[in-house]
Scaffold this active site. Structure first.
Site, PDB file in Angstrom:
ATOM      1  N   HIS A  85     -71.797-107.077 -40.437  1.00  0.00           N
ATOM      2  CA  HIS A  85     -72.524-105.781 -39.995  1.00  0.00           C
ATOM      3  C   HIS A  85     -72.028-104.439 -40.883  1.00  0.00           C
ATOM      4  O   HIS A  85     -72.578-103.369 -40.571  1.00  0.00           O
ATOM      5  CB  HIS A  85     -72.252-105.474 -38.446  1.00  0.00           C
ATOM      6  CG  HIS A  85     -71.046-105.136 -37.797  1.00  0.00           C
ATOM      7  ND1 HIS A  85     -70.091-106.007 -37.308  1.00  0.00           N
ATOM      8  CD2 HIS A  85     -70.778-103.771 -37.913  1.00  0.00           C
ATOM      9  CE1 HIS A  85     -69.103-105.292 -36.918  1.00  0.00           C
ATOM     10  NE2 HIS A  85     -69.474-103.847 -36.995  1.00  0.00           N
ATOM     11  N   ASP A 221     -69.455-112.867 -38.233  1.00  0.00           N
ATOM     12  CA  ASP A 221     -69.650-111.745 -38.724  1.00  0.00           C
ATOM     13  C   ASP A 221     -68.570-111.324 -39.981  1.00  0.00           C
ATOM     14  O   ASP A 221     -67.944-110.429 -39.717  1.00  0.00           O
ATOM     15  CB  ASP A 221     -69.160-110.632 -37.257  1.00  0.00           C
ATOM     16  CG  ASP A 221     -69.965-109.331 -37.680  1.00  0.00           C
ATOM     17  OD1 ASP A 221     -70.320-108.973 -38.943  1.00  0.00           O
ATOM     18  OD2 ASP A 221     -69.880-108.644 -36.904  1.00  0.00           O
ATOM     19  N   SER A 654     -63.838-102.409 -37.364  1.00  0.00           N
ATOM     20  CA  SER A 654     -64.632-103.513 -37.852  1.00  0.00           C
ATOM     21  C   SER A 654     -64.382-104.030 -39.553  1.00  0.00           C
ATOM     22  O   SER A 654     -64.052-102.990 -40.186  1.00  0.00           O
ATOM     23  CB  SER A 654     -65.986-103.371 -37.643  1.00  0.00           C
ATOM     24  OG  SER A 654     -66.467-103.482 -36.415  1.00  0.00           O
TER      25      SER A 654
END
Ligand code: ARG
Ligand code: ASP
Length: 719
Positions: A85, A221, A654
């Site tokens: 992402h 991810d 992230s």
């Protein structure tokens, strides 16, 4: 009594050692503040293995990725790991209906196939220096806010201008503890960062928005990039002559994984937290601001979703925008629930009582801080109505409709021309066109006209009448069909609703462009909508908000002083931090325990053939059926997919590396568990968990699924 109190405190403090209570710590202060606790929790490294300015340390493998995520170097040839992402915008920009890398994944089979990404950069931190004294020189406690800020700004400018910088090095100074301390970051950025590999979304985004912010999770991810440098290993814009970058340190990858109770730390660039608000501000967030933003996004997401499901090209166009709007929409819902369930307001009130008791017991403190909380509460109360309207307004004009956002920029352009003249106008126009070209690529006027029609009605319904233009409300109409007809017509007649015609207008001589924009229906609409906001809301919002931030600074200083036995970490501010914890399950509700690891078995349990969110690639099913796991299975024979730990993380973390007790990579941070999404405001070690992709799943996908063995060979694998 006093002695007894301090004994109890001591006992409490020693109980806390060996168990983290959250915190995002500055890497240069670990030795002072955290090393002992980290050792007690099982870490085998020293603070200088993590952060050292004289020789290679873990920090040299951690990068700020594009300024919004974190990445880490995992090979001696500049390979960088981050989330799917985080690389999403780049993967999307290389995708088309024919070559859909979002859908099918992308793997460069050699370096010549790696894809450049204009605008993307990675930033390393060379060193961090405390510059508080210099930043606060000549500042005194009784100064007006404006004067204080002006002096600090000048001081910072002087720090920046007199800093001794190595070649290519840059410096930035940032406030900590709400402006009570300042640190300078010496950085070096590399602008040639190429896409190397990404799994298909059915792995990289498996579970999509249904599973987002949720544990148990089964998402791969991750995506892989490579840093390029010139032949001297220095930063350079993209060029065919650039070569893979040689880092000072790259993280070895431990394929033995981690089990419940093991030490982990997460090293990265957390964006923003607000852990030191008074109860009244927390209440306002949960009861007023979050609900307003959620209500607006509810509406716009439904419209986008409808069109995306029906049309492949729109699905690609809107993928990134939808994901980012949906992400915080869901986060705020979790945050509201979590603040309620964790009794955040009640806990803050207890804390404030203790604060006041200590303040009142000491005349000197009482003179300084006796009224502080009352004043702060008063400011938040005054702010409340404006904060609510501001939330609706920013969602409408800043976030969910590109056209109102463009109209806002056109308005700024006009003001700039009128106040500063043509040169300033031209400079801003150039930058704006550059930025907007990318924005229009991800925009469709049919989708947006419907978003606009629905949002504007909600805005008119929710915002008090005295902040609205009554005439405009009549024109737009109060029924769906009338508003829709109005929106369609507006998007048709306006000259800014496609990039070419916007550019045609802005290519005119400045005075003619301004005149044309002055007649444009969308710009006119924006001005009418905005006028009462600009006049009656914004000045008050700014006034109370600025005053509250200034008082927050004093409240922060007061907390540091009044609870001097406590360790306080500074709120996140997009600077490099270390957080640590243990691999640890949790009880989401009574009698329900969530374990620490998920496995490929769980991916297959969630599998829904052909589904928008839960489809599984055929090749992955095949590997699962054949149990073709290579070296990547756990001792139980299963391939681990995700795991959780009690690391205190937030947005921006992230892509951060999850590191084991010895300094090896064991996972890739990408999310938090639903029950603990309020951790930005009220971290609760019982239920706040960060979610990571297990490094073994990443290697399994790269090696067995994608057949990109050449990448595995570059890495340092340890057991
Ligand atoms: N919630 C995670 C974070 O805040 C992941 C978001 C990306 N995934 C998504 N489905 N939107 O960034
Ligand atoms: N998913 C977040 C990010 O993109 C991390 C988090 O908020 O926990 O940084």
């Amino acid at each position: 009594m006093k002695i007894l109190n301090s004994l109890v405190l001591l006992l409490f403090a020693s109980l806390c050692i060996g168990q983290s209570n959250g915190g995002m710590w500055l890497p240069n202060l670990l030795e002072q503040l955290n090393e002992e606790e980290m050792h007690a929790m099982g870490m085998e490294l020293t603070a200088s293995d993590i952060y050292d300015i004289n020789s290679g340390s873990l920090k040299d493998a951690v990068v700020h990725f594009g300024g919004f995520c974190t990445g880490e170097v995992i090979s001696s040839q500049g390979l960088v790991l981050t989330n799917h992402h985080c690389g999403y915008g780049q993967i999307q920009s290389h995708s088309s209906v024919e070559n859909n890398y979002l859908e099918d994944g992308f793997w460069a089979m050699d370096k010549s196939e790696e894809l450049p990404n204009p605008g993307l950069f990675v930033k390393f931190i060379n060193k961090i220096v405390d510059v508080t004294d210099a930043a606060l020189a000549e500042v005194s406690d009784d100064m007006e806010l404006a004067q204080r800020n002006a002096i600090i700004e000048e001081n910072i400018e002087a720090i920046v201008n007199t800093a001794e910088l190595a070649e290519f090095e840059e410096i930035e100074v940032k406030p900590f503890y709400k402006g009570n301390q300042f640190y300078a970051f010496y950085t070096i950025s590399y602008p040639d960062v190429r896409l190397v590999g990404a799994p298909p979304s059915s792995i990289g985004k498996f579970g999509a928005d249904t599973d987002n912010w949720v544990w148990p999770r089964h998402t791969g991810d991750f995506s892989i990039f490579r840093i390029y440098a010139d032949k001297d290993n220095n930063p350079a814009e993209y060029s065919e002559d650039n070569v893979p970058f040689t880092p000072k340190h790259h993280l070895p990858i431990n394929i033995s994984g981690a089990k419940e109770g093991d030490f982990t730390m997460v090293f990265g660039f957390p964006g923003r937290t607000n852990e030191y608000l008074p109860a009244s501000a927390v209440k306002q967030t949960a009861a007023i601001v979050d609900p307003a933003k959620v209500a607006m996004r509810d509406v716009s997401l439904k419209v986008m979703d409808k069109y995306m499901r029906a049309n492949e090209a729109i699905k690609i166009k809107y993928a990134s925008k939808f994901a980012s709007i949906a992400n915080y929409w869901k986060k705020w819902i979790g945050e509201m629930q979590g603040l309620e369930r964790s009794n955040a307001v009640g806990k803050k009130q207890v804390y404030e009582q203790e604060f006041m008791a200590r303040v009142n017991a000491n005349p000197e403190l009482k003179a300084k801080y006796g009224d502080l909380l009352n004043e702060l509460n008063g400011l938040y109360q005054n702010l409340q109505p404006y904060a609510e309207v501001n939330a609706y307004h920013s969602e409408l004009t800043g976030r969910n409709t590109l056209m109102l956002n463009v109209a806002y920029y056109m308005n700024r352009l006009e003001n700039l021309y009128n106040t500063e003249g043509e040169e300033a106008y031209n400079g801003f126009k150039g930058r704006l066109l550059n930025y907007l070209e990318g924005q229009y690529k991800n925009y469709d006027s049919t989708v947006e006209a419907e978003v606009f029609a629905k949002l504007i009605q909600l805005y008119f319904e929710k915002v008090p009448g005295n902040y609205l233009d009554q005439n405009l409300m009549e024109i737009v109409g109060r029924t769906d069909s009338k508003a829709m007809a109005f929106a369609k017509e507006l998007y048709k007649v306006s000259g800014i609703t496609n990039f070419e015609s916007l550019k045609t207008i802005l290519d005119l001589p400045a005075n003619e462009a301004i005149e044309a924009l002055g007649k444009d229906e969308m710009v006119l609409f924006y001005k009418k909508l905005n006028a009462p906001f600009e006049e009656k809301v914004k000045p008050n919002y700014d006034k109370y908000n600025n005053a509250a931030s200034d008082l927050q600074r004093i409240y922060m200083a007061a907390q540091l002083e009044v609870f001097s036995e406590k360790r306080f970490f500074p709120d996140a501010n997009s600077t490099m931090r270390v957080t640590y914890g243990k691999v640890d399950g949790y009880y989401p509700k009574d009698a329900v325990y969530y374990g620490t690891h998920t496995y490929l078995e769980g991916v297959m349990e969630k599998y829904v053939p052909g589904d928008y969110e839960f489809d599984v690639p055929k090749q992955l099913i095949k590997l699962y059926n054949q149990k073709d796991y290579g070296e990547y299975a756990d001792s139980n024979g299963k391939v681990p997919v995700n795991f959780i730990a009690s690391n205190h993380t937030t947005g921006g973390n992230s892509g951060s590396p999850a590191i084991d007790a010895k300094g090896n990579l064991i996972g890739l941070n990408f999310d938090r568990a639903w029950e603990g999404t309020m951790s930005d405001i009220n971290y609760d070690p019982a239920i706040c968990r960060n979610i990571m992709v297990d490094a073994r799943y990443i290697l399994f996908i790269v090696d067995k699924f994608a057949g990109a063995e050449h990448l595995i060979k570059e890495m340092t694998i340890v057991k």
